[in-house]
Design a protein around this motif. Sequence first.
Motif, PDB file in Angstrom:
ATOM      1  N   VAL A  73       0.848  -1.212   0.000  1.00 19.11           N
ATOM      2  CA  VAL A  73       0.000   0.000   0.000  1.00 19.11           C
ATOM      3  C   VAL A  73       0.877   1.253   0.000  1.00 19.11           C
ATOM      4  O   VAL A  73       0.498   2.294   0.511  1.00 19.11           O
ATOM      5  N   ILE A  74       2.061   1.158  -0.608  1.00 18.76           N
ATOM      6  CA  ILE A  74       3.061   2.212  -0.481  1.00 18.76           C
ATOM      7  C   ILE A  74       2.573   3.568  -1.006  1.00 18.76           C
ATOM      8  O   ILE A  74       2.840   4.610  -0.405  1.00 18.76           O
ATOM      9  N   ASP A  75       1.844   3.586  -2.129  1.00 21.91           N
ATOM     10  CA  ASP A  75       1.397   4.866  -2.687  1.00 21.91           C
ATOM     11  C   ASP A  75       0.447   5.590  -1.740  1.00 21.91           C
ATOM     12  O   ASP A  75       0.551   6.807  -1.552  1.00 21.91           O
ATOM     13  N   GLU A  76      -0.467   4.843  -1.129  1.00 21.13           N
ATOM     14  CA  GLU A  76      -1.394   5.459  -0.176  1.00 21.13           C
ATOM     15  C   GLU A  76      -0.666   5.886   1.094  1.00 21.13           C
ATOM     16  O   GLU A  76      -0.981   6.923   1.679  1.00 21.13           O
ATOM     17  N   VAL A  77       0.298   5.089   1.517  1.00 17.65           N
ATOM     18  CA  VAL A  77       1.092   5.434   2.695  1.00 17.65           C
ATOM     19  C   VAL A  77       1.811   6.760   2.475  1.00 17.65           C
ATOM     20  O   VAL A  77       1.808   7.645   3.338  1.00 17.65           O
ATOM     21  N   LEU A  78       2.418   6.928   1.312  1.00 22.91           N
ATOM     22  CA  LEU A  78       3.152   8.160   1.014  1.00 22.91           C
ATOM     23  C   LEU A  78       2.230   9.369   0.956  1.00 22.91           C
ATOM     24  O   LEU A  78       2.627  10.483   1.304  1.00 22.91           O
ATOM     25  N   ARG A  79       0.988   9.148   0.549  1.00 20.61           N
ATOM     26  CA  ARG A  79       0.024  10.255   0.445  1.00 20.61           C
ATOM     27  C   ARG A  79      -0.280  10.871   1.817  1.00 20.61           C
ATOM     28  O   ARG A  79      -0.556  12.062   1.933  1.00 20.61           O
ATOM     29  N   TYR A  80      -0.215  10.051   2.860  1.00 17.99           N
ATOM     30  CA  TYR A  80      -0.503  10.547   4.207  1.00 17.99           C
ATOM     31  C   TYR A  80       0.754  10.950   4.973  1.00 17.99           C
ATOM     32  O   TYR A  80       0.666  11.428   6.096  1.00 17.99           O
ATOM     33  N   SER A  81       1.930  10.758   4.376  1.00 21.31           N
ATOM     34  CA  SER A  81       3.200  10.974   5.074  1.00 21.31           C
ATOM     35  C   SER A  81       3.866  12.268   4.624  1.00 21.31           C
ATOM     36  O   SER A  81       3.923  12.558   3.432  1.00 21.31           O
ATOM     37  N   ASP A  82       4.401  13.020   5.597  1.00 22.03           N
ATOM     38  CA  ASP A  82       5.205  14.197   5.272  1.00 22.03           C
ATOM     39  C   ASP A  82       6.672  13.828   5.129  1.00 22.03           C
ATOM     40  O   ASP A  82       7.416  14.441   4.365  1.00 22.03           O
ATOM     41  N   VAL A  83       7.097  12.827   5.896  1.00 18.26           N
ATOM     42  CA  VAL A  83       8.461  12.286   5.852  1.00 18.26           C
ATOM     43  C   VAL A  83       8.332  10.781   6.073  1.00 18.26           C
ATOM     44  O   VAL A  83       7.427  10.331   6.778  1.00 18.26           O
ATOM     45  N   VAL A  84       9.217  10.000   5.457  1.00 22.18           N
ATOM     46  CA  VAL A  84       9.254   8.564   5.751  1.00 22.18           C
ATOM     47  C   VAL A  84      10.581   8.221   6.422  1.00 22.18           C
ATOM     48  O   VAL A  84      11.611   8.822   6.129  1.00 22.18           O
ATOM     49  N   ARG A  85      10.508   7.255   7.334  1.00 22.66           N
ATOM     50  CA  ARG A  85      11.697   6.829   8.087  1.00 22.66           C
ATOM     51  C   ARG A  85      12.088   5.417   7.664  1.00 22.66           C
ATOM     52  O   ARG A  85      11.222   4.546   7.538  1.00 22.66           O
ATOM     53  N   ILE A  86      13.388   5.218   7.461  1.00 21.73           N
ATOM     54  CA  ILE A  86      13.924   3.891   7.183  1.00 21.73           C
ATOM     55  C   ILE A  86      14.905   3.548   8.295  1.00 21.73           C
ATOM     56  O   ILE A  86      15.844   4.307   8.564  1.00 21.73           O
ATOM     57  N   ASN A  87      14.676   2.414   8.946  1.00 17.09           N
ATOM     58  CA  ASN A  87      15.528   1.978  10.050  1.00 17.09           C
ATOM     59  C   ASN A  87      16.770   1.292   9.491  1.00 17.09           C
ATOM     60  O   ASN A  87      16.684   0.261   8.831  1.00 17.09           O
ATOM     61  N   LEU A  88      17.946   1.845   9.778  1.00 11.64           N
ATOM     62  CA  LEU A  88      19.191   1.308   9.234  1.00 11.64           C
ATOM     63  C   LEU A  88      19.717   0.113  10.023  1.00 11.64           C
ATOM     64  O   LEU A  88      20.805  -0.389   9.738  1.00 11.64           O
ATOM     65  N   ALA A  89      18.932  -0.353  11.002  1.00 14.74           N
ATOM     66  CA  ALA A  89      19.295  -1.599  11.694  1.00 14.74           C
ATOM     67  C   ALA A  89      19.068  -2.800  10.790  1.00 14.74           C
ATOM     68  O   ALA A  89      19.530  -3.903  11.080  1.00 14.74           O
ATOM     69  N   HIS A  90      18.361  -2.582   9.671  1.00 13.89           N
ATOM     70  CA  HIS A  90      18.092  -3.671   8.729  1.00 13.89           C
ATOM     71  C   HIS A  90      19.179  -3.716   7.653  1.00 13.89           C
ATOM     72  O   HIS A  90      20.063  -2.870   7.608  1.00 13.89           O
ATOM     73  N   SER A  91      19.093  -4.679   6.768  1.00 15.44           N
ATOM     74  CA  SER A  91      20.125  -4.865   5.747  1.00 15.44           C
ATOM     75  C   SER A  91      20.126  -3.717   4.746  1.00 15.44           C
ATOM     76  O   SER A  91      19.096  -3.063   4.522  1.00 15.44           O
ATOM     77  N   PHE A  92      21.289  -3.506   4.121  1.00 13.27           N
ATOM     78  CA  PHE A  92      21.413  -2.448   3.118  1.00 13.27           C
ATOM     79  C   PHE A  92      20.498  -2.716   1.929  1.00 13.27           C
ATOM     80  O   PHE A  92      19.956  -1.786   1.329  1.00 13.27           O
ATOM     81  N   GLN A  93      20.291  -4.001   1.606  1.00 13.63           N
ATOM     82  CA  GLN A  93      19.396  -4.357   0.495  1.00 13.63           C
ATOM     83  C   GLN A  93      17.971  -3.893   0.774  1.00 13.63           C
ATOM     84  O   GLN A  93      17.291  -3.381  -0.120  1.00 13.63           O
ATOM     85  N   SER A  94      17.526  -4.057   2.016  1.00 17.99           N
ATOM     86  CA  SER A  94      16.187  -3.593   2.402  1.00 17.99           C
ATOM     87  C   SER A  94      16.088  -2.076   2.293  1.00 17.99           C
ATOM     88  O   SER A  94      15.094  -1.537   1.806  1.00 17.99           O
ATOM     89  N   VAL A  95      17.136  -1.389   2.750  1.00 16.80           N
ATOM     90  CA  VAL A  95      17.151   0.074   2.694  1.00 16.80           C
ATOM     91  C   VAL A  95      17.044   0.548   1.248  1.00 16.80           C
ATOM     92  O   VAL A  95      16.241   1.425   0.908  1.00 16.80           O
TER      93      VAL A  95
END
Length: 439
Positions: free
Chosen positions: A21-43
């Motif tokens: 549901v990424i497109d709808e998620v982005l519509r409601y978000s002013d900023v998105v956060r990515i947790n760098l504790a996960h793998s670089f491939q996921s990031v």
Amino acid sequence: MEVKKRNTKIITTIGPSCENVIDEVLRYSDVVRINLAHSFQSVEKYVNMIEGKVPILMDLPGSKLRIKNTNEINVKKGEIVKFGKDLKVDDEFYRLVENEDIVTIGDGDVKLKIRKTDNNIIGIALNSGIIYPRRGLSIPKELPYGVTEEDIKILEKVSKLEPDFIGISFVTSKEDIRKIRDILGSKVWIVSKIERKESLNNLKEIGRESDALMIARGDLGLEVGLPNLPFVQKYIIKVGDSIGKPVILATQVLESMISSPIPERAEVTDISNSIHYGVDAILLSDETAIGNFPLQVLKMLDMLIKGIESQYTSMKLPNKISNVMDSIYFSTITALKLSKARLIVIYSPSGKGAIRLSKLKPKVPILALVDKELERKLSLCYGIYTVKIDKKFENTDDIIKNSRMLAIDLGLAKKNDYIIITTEDSSSIGNLLKIEKII
């Protein structure tokens, strides 16, 4: 540019639950956060999914010990959990943990009492709960805090992905921030996560060196004690206001909605109080990253912010004015109240004037005309929406003309509406405060 008809911003942590549901998620978000504790491939995958549509905050893991499991584990009180078999953890854990230690998982989701034998370490669950993947582990022994060597290695990798913001965990002094600044320069904003007593003791120097502050209530609550947490939260917001830095509220905002489509009433009250105290942005973590209802959570928070903001009528006007520009900004708020203007437009190439005005918490949007490198950064700040300026304006007539035109073109004002037009001190044009009627 989409104005979301609310002033408090929403930061969404991206995770597996968001992917469909990424497109709808982005519509409601002013900023998105990515947790760098996960793998670089996921990031990398999440950066590609976002496609530059929304500014990105990347969060360094810091020195926190973490669980390596990729699956959830349900435990019951009294159950025995075997480390290395049931629960895979960082190697450092085995060196540091002692017999009889109480280990806290996540923000207190599960507590385990440690039993060490010659060959094994087990934990006896002191409560029932769920152990989620990649959760942090807190042990009684002190860990080295601040920026770690691993943080630097991660940063060198992800810097090529051009994040807008970098979050630093367990900041204790301004030196931690300078280490990151030396690598990234000034184009990336640094968000300092306040979660240690040392952070609070050095809060003003950390705040001045940072671009934003985050109230990381999980570890902070464990550190200062839950009875003190509400007062510490208010203090951090107050310091952020006094030094002109945006403040983010994080941790367990709508935690119940990980598994429920509606929030608990206490969570709604917490959000309301936080908005009333003056946070710039609210961060969702597990609710959107691994929860069952990521889109419902975003819609709920969006609705709550709009409803709560509509109930507040007061704006922040300090008791004393310390400089000429403050007199302009305070007068802007007074003019706003008297004229019932729909919009404030500020010519603010450096962004400092827009942030200062934002700290006064006007009830209408602030349209900031800023330099290119600030266009995405100010998305973090209360009420601010930005338009980049390709060239400096030469006089106040240019500012007024362009402000009026932008207000109409962006749908922020219509015929017979009033708008307030002002400038920051660094604009080199002079001071301006004008109530303009759209005709």
